[in-house]
Motif scaffolding. Structure first.
Motif, PDB file in Angstrom:
ATOM      1  N   ALA A   1       0.818  -1.213   0.000  1.00 33.16           N
ATOM      2  CA  ALA A   1       0.000   0.000   0.000  1.00 33.16           C
ATOM      3  C   ALA A   1       0.850   1.262   0.000  1.00 33.16           C
ATOM      4  CB  ALA A   1      -0.928  -0.001   1.212  1.00 33.16           C
ATOM      5  N   ALA A   2       1.968   1.249   0.724  1.00 33.67           N
ATOM      6  CA  ALA A   2       2.806   2.449   0.801  1.00 33.67           C
ATOM      7  C   ALA A   2       3.329   2.862  -0.564  1.00 33.67           C
ATOM      8  CB  ALA A   2       3.974   2.205   1.757  1.00 33.67           C
ATOM      9  N   ILE A   3       3.514   1.895  -1.460  1.00 25.98           N
ATOM     10  CA  ILE A   3       3.976   2.187  -2.818  1.00 25.98           C
ATOM     11  C   ILE A   3       2.799   2.505  -3.733  1.00 25.98           C
ATOM     12  CG2 ILE A   3       5.157   1.219  -4.834  1.00 25.98           C
ATOM     13  CD1 ILE A   3       6.812  -0.464  -2.869  1.00 25.98           C
ATOM     14  N   ASN A   4       1.787   1.656  -3.704  1.00 24.26           N
ATOM     15  CA  ASN A   4       0.661   1.818  -4.627  1.00 24.26           C
ATOM     16  C   ASN A   4      -0.087   3.131  -4.432  1.00 24.26           C
ATOM     17  OD1 ASN A   4       1.304  -0.696  -5.601  1.00 24.26           O
ATOM     18  ND2 ASN A   4      -0.307  -1.767  -4.502  1.00 24.26           N
ATOM     19  N   THR A   5      -0.256   3.553  -3.174  1.00 23.87           N
ATOM     20  CA  THR A   5      -0.991   4.789  -2.931  1.00 23.87           C
ATOM     21  C   THR A   5      -0.273   5.994  -3.547  1.00 23.87           C
ATOM     22  OG1 THR A   5       0.073   4.962  -0.754  1.00 23.87           O
ATOM     23  CG2 THR A   5      -2.123   3.981  -0.836  1.00 23.87           C
ATOM     24  N   LYS A   6       1.035   5.994  -3.515  1.00 24.87           N
ATOM     25  CA  LYS A   6       1.793   7.104  -4.111  1.00 24.87           C
ATOM     26  C   LYS A   6       1.583   7.150  -5.629  1.00 24.87           C
ATOM     27  CE  LYS A   6       5.468   7.230  -0.613  1.00 24.87           C
ATOM     28  NZ  LYS A   6       4.726   6.406   0.363  1.00 24.87           N
ATOM     29  N   ILE A   7       1.509   5.983  -6.259  1.00 24.23           N
ATOM     30  CA  ILE A   7       1.285   5.935  -7.709  1.00 24.23           C
ATOM     31  C   ILE A   7      -0.110   6.443  -8.048  1.00 24.23           C
ATOM     32  CG2 ILE A   7       1.159   4.400  -9.711  1.00 24.23           C
ATOM     33  CD1 ILE A   7       3.238   2.635  -8.275  1.00 24.23           C
ATOM     34  N   VAL A   8      -1.094   6.051  -7.241  1.00 28.61           N
ATOM     35  CA  VAL A   8      -2.461   6.523  -7.469  1.00 28.61           C
ATOM     36  C   VAL A   8      -2.526   8.045  -7.342  1.00 28.61           C
ATOM     37  CG1 VAL A   8      -4.800   6.528  -6.518  1.00 28.61           C
ATOM     38  CG2 VAL A   8      -3.574   4.362  -6.818  1.00 28.61           C
ATOM     39  N   HIS A   9      -1.876   8.595  -6.335  1.00 29.39           N
ATOM     40  CA  HIS A   9      -1.904  10.051  -6.162  1.00 29.39           C
ATOM     41  C   HIS A   9      -1.122  10.758  -7.273  1.00 29.39           C
ATOM     42  CE1 HIS A   9      -4.179  10.510  -2.521  1.00 29.39           C
ATOM     43  NE2 HIS A   9      -3.464   9.585  -1.905  1.00 29.39           N
ATOM     44  N   ARG A  10      -0.089  10.126  -7.822  1.00 29.77           N
ATOM     45  CA  ARG A  10       0.586  10.722  -8.974  1.00 29.77           C
ATOM     46  C   ARG A  10      -0.353  10.743 -10.183  1.00 29.77           C
ATOM     47  NH1 ARG A  10       5.226  12.488 -10.987  1.00 29.77           N
ATOM     48  NH2 ARG A  10       5.655  12.184 -13.204  1.00 29.77           N
ATOM     49  N   SER A  11      -1.063   9.628 -10.411  1.00 29.59           N
ATOM     50  CA  SER A  11      -2.034   9.606 -11.506  1.00 29.59           C
ATOM     51  C   SER A  11      -3.076  10.698 -11.325  1.00 29.59           C
ATOM     52  CB  SER A  11      -2.720   8.236 -11.579  1.00 29.59           C
ATOM     53  OG  SER A  11      -1.819   7.219 -11.947  1.00 29.59           O
ATOM     54  N   HIS A  12      -3.585  10.825 -10.115  1.00 24.82           N
ATOM     55  CA  HIS A  12      -4.605  11.839  -9.829  1.00 24.82           C
ATOM     56  C   HIS A  12      -4.064  13.238 -10.126  1.00 24.82           C
ATOM     57  CE1 HIS A  12      -7.434  13.941  -6.796  1.00 24.82           C
ATOM     58  NE2 HIS A  12      -8.107  13.665  -7.892  1.00 24.82           N
ATOM     59  N   ALA A  13      -2.815  13.483  -9.733  1.00 29.67           N
ATOM     60  CA  ALA A  13      -2.219  14.797  -9.969  1.00 29.67           C
ATOM     61  C   ALA A  13      -1.993  15.049 -11.457  1.00 29.67           C
ATOM     62  CB  ALA A  13      -0.903  14.909  -9.207  1.00 29.67           C
ATOM     63  N   LEU A  14      -1.496  14.036 -12.185  1.00 29.82           N
ATOM     64  CA  LEU A  14      -1.242  14.205 -13.616  1.00 29.82           C
ATOM     65  C   LEU A  14      -2.536  14.451 -14.389  1.00 29.82           C
ATOM     66  CD1 LEU A  14       1.441  11.415 -14.190  1.00 29.82           C
ATOM     67  CD2 LEU A  14       1.815  13.886 -14.229  1.00 29.82           C
ATOM     68  N   LEU A  15      -3.639  13.920 -13.884  1.00 30.82           N
ATOM     69  CA  LEU A  15      -4.946  14.154 -14.507  1.00 30.82           C
ATOM     70  C   LEU A  15      -5.578  15.459 -14.039  1.00 30.82           C
ATOM     71  CD1 LEU A  15      -6.379  10.519 -14.235  1.00 30.82           C
ATOM     72  CD2 LEU A  15      -5.640  11.682 -16.323  1.00 30.82           C
ATOM     73  N   GLU A  16      -4.809  16.244 -13.270  1.00 30.00           N
ATOM     74  CA  GLU A  16      -5.258  17.531 -12.727  1.00 30.00           C
ATOM     75  C   GLU A  16      -6.377  17.365 -11.717  1.00 30.00           C
ATOM     76  OE1 GLU A  16      -6.059  20.166 -15.988  1.00 30.00           O
ATOM     77  OE2 GLU A  16      -3.960  20.165 -16.657  1.00 30.00           O
ATOM     78  N   ARG A  17      -6.247  16.324 -10.916  1.00 25.55           N
ATOM     79  CA  ARG A  17      -7.121  16.058  -9.768  1.00 25.55           C
ATOM     80  C   ARG A  17      -8.613  16.090 -10.115  1.00 25.55           C
ATOM     81  NH1 ARG A  17      -3.777  19.046  -4.797  1.00 25.55           N
ATOM     82  NH2 ARG A  17      -2.125  17.457  -4.694  1.00 25.55           N
ATOM     83  N   PRO A  18      -9.045  15.193 -10.990  1.00 25.31           N
ATOM     84  CA  PRO A  18     -10.470  15.185 -11.375  1.00 25.31           C
ATOM     85  C   PRO A  18     -11.398  14.808 -10.237  1.00 25.31           C
ATOM     86  CG  PRO A  18      -9.353  13.233 -12.209  1.00 25.31           C
ATOM     87  CD  PRO A  18      -8.288  14.137 -11.669  1.00 25.31           C
ATOM     88  N   TRP A  19     -10.895  14.139  -9.205  1.00 27.60           N
ATOM     89  CA  TRP A  19     -11.747  13.745  -8.078  1.00 27.60           C
ATOM     90  C   TRP A  19     -11.635  14.724  -6.920  1.00 27.60           C
ATOM     91  CZ3 TRP A  19      -8.347   9.554  -9.824  1.00 27.60           C
ATOM     92  CH2 TRP A  19      -8.925   8.852 -10.882  1.00 27.60           C
ATOM     93  N   GLY A  20     -11.061  15.876  -7.175  1.00 29.60           N
ATOM     94  CA  GLY A  20     -11.059  16.938  -6.177  1.00 29.60           C
ATOM     95  C   GLY A  20      -9.823  16.948  -5.298  1.00 29.60           C
ATOM     96  N   ASP A  21      -9.592  18.093  -4.669  1.00 31.73           N
ATOM     97  CA  ASP A  21      -8.423  18.254  -3.812  1.00 31.73           C
ATOM     98  C   ASP A  21      -8.527  17.449  -2.524  1.00 31.73           C
ATOM     99  OD1 ASP A  21      -7.292  19.983  -5.642  1.00 31.73           O
ATOM    100  OD2 ASP A  21      -8.105  21.781  -4.687  1.00 31.73           O
ATOM    101  N   ALA A  22      -9.726  16.985  -2.181  1.00 27.53           N
ATOM    102  CA  ALA A  22      -9.921  16.234  -0.937  1.00 27.53           C
ATOM    103  C   ALA A  22      -9.849  14.718  -1.154  1.00 27.53           C
ATOM    104  CB  ALA A  22     -11.265  16.600  -0.315  1.00 27.53           C
ATOM    105  N   PHE A  23      -9.407  14.281  -2.334  1.00 32.08           N
ATOM    106  CA  PHE A  23      -9.355  12.859  -2.668  1.00 32.08           C
ATOM    107  C   PHE A  23      -8.501  12.078  -1.668  1.00 32.08           C
ATOM    108  CE2 PHE A  23      -7.045   9.483  -5.118  1.00 32.08           C
ATOM    109  CZ  PHE A  23      -8.121   8.628  -5.285  1.00 32.08           C
ATOM    110  N   GLU A  24      -9.046  10.931  -1.215  1.00 32.66           N
ATOM    111  CA  GLU A  24      -8.342  10.048  -0.284  1.00 32.66           C
ATOM    112  C   GLU A  24      -8.278   8.641  -0.867  1.00 32.66           C
ATOM    113  OE1 GLU A  24     -10.491  10.160   3.360  1.00 32.66           O
ATOM    114  OE2 GLU A  24     -10.014  12.261   3.796  1.00 32.66           O
ATOM    115  N   TYR A  25      -7.192   7.936  -0.569  1.00 26.99           N
ATOM    116  CA  TYR A  25      -7.035   6.588  -1.114  1.00 26.99           C
ATOM    117  C   TYR A  25      -6.166   5.750  -0.173  1.00 26.99           C
ATOM    118  CZ  TYR A  25      -5.889   2.766  -4.300  1.00 26.99           C
ATOM    119  OH  TYR A  25      -5.747   1.525  -4.870  1.00 26.99           O
TER     120      TYR A  25
END
Length: 227
Positions: free
Chosen positions: A64-88
């Motif tokens: 999880a410590a690795i995968n969550t960082k990748i998910v948040h990078r994807s979210h950032a590269l997509l310009e945070r379509p799920w909002g600034d409060a996104f949690e994963y």
């Protein structure tokens, strides 16, 4: 697998020696582009707990410590379509009832003990000798017969919920991952839409999107469903 374990032990060694690295690795947004490396406090399963939506007992997931960082990078590269409060976060289902609770407690204690040993130099060396070496992993039969079954529970700001299911045939650490890598290479070679990301360090989700999902479904034994 032996390679994964060896990599983790090496990471623990570096963490024990470098406070600055510990700070980076503890930040779930550390792989996001500069200027997007902060965000809301993220949920993190570090102790056994009962998951409200499924009734399952949860235990920490070692990746999880690795995968969550990748998910948040994807979210950032997509310009945070799920909002600034996104949690994963990610965790392991251990079953329901008393049996699930005991399994979750046992796995959590085992992981905690291994992390504690890995943080102490002499004990880490003994652990390295006892665990599989790099290159040691599932047998060919286990790679073919393995599988994985994932659930994703999402909830928006208004309380609307969505559940998705992802399954795959083949050992997730070798057999299935190898197919994913192969299909990613085919996306780069054959799918024009895979090139819209341009240069830089992109994740598969942001670089390939729908073509990758289609190839994984048709050729790699993965299934993506909404429930």
């Amino acid at each position: 697998s032996g390679g994964t374990i060896a990599s983790m032990l090496n990471m623990f060694k570096e963490l024990s020696e470098d406070p600055a690295l510990r700070k980076v690795l503890s930040n779930p947004f550390s792989l996001a582009p500069v200027g997007m490396q902060t965000g809301p406090r993220q949920p993190e399963v570090t102790l056994p707990r009962r998951e409200k939506d499924s009734g399952q007992w949860l235990a920490p997931f070692v990746m999880a410590a690795i995968n969550t960082k990748i998910v948040h990078r994807s979210h950032a590269l997509l310009e945070r379509p799920w909002g600034d409060a996104f949690e994963y976060d990610e965790a392991m289902w251990m079953g329901t009832g008393l049996a699930g609770s005991l399994r979750a407690g046992g796995l959590t204690a085992g992981l905690g003990g291994m992390l504690g040993i890995a943080a102490i130099g002499p004990l880490r060396k003994l652990l390295e000798k006892a665990l599989p070496a790099p290159g040691e992993g599932p047998t060919p039969e286990q790679q073919v017969n393995g599988y994985f079954d994932l659930r994703f529970f999402a909830e928006d700001d208004e309380g609307k919920q969505l559940t998705a299911k992802v399954t795959g045939q083949g050992d997730p650490g070798y057999g299935s991952t190898g197919k994913m890598l192969g299909e990613a290479a085919v996306c780069l070679a054959r799918d024009d839409t895979a090139l819209v990301a341009g240069g830089g360090l992109w994740t598969p989700a942001t670089a390939f999107a729908e073509p990758m999902l289609q190839r994984l479904t048709e050729n790699a034994g993965l299934r993506f469903e909404t429930l």
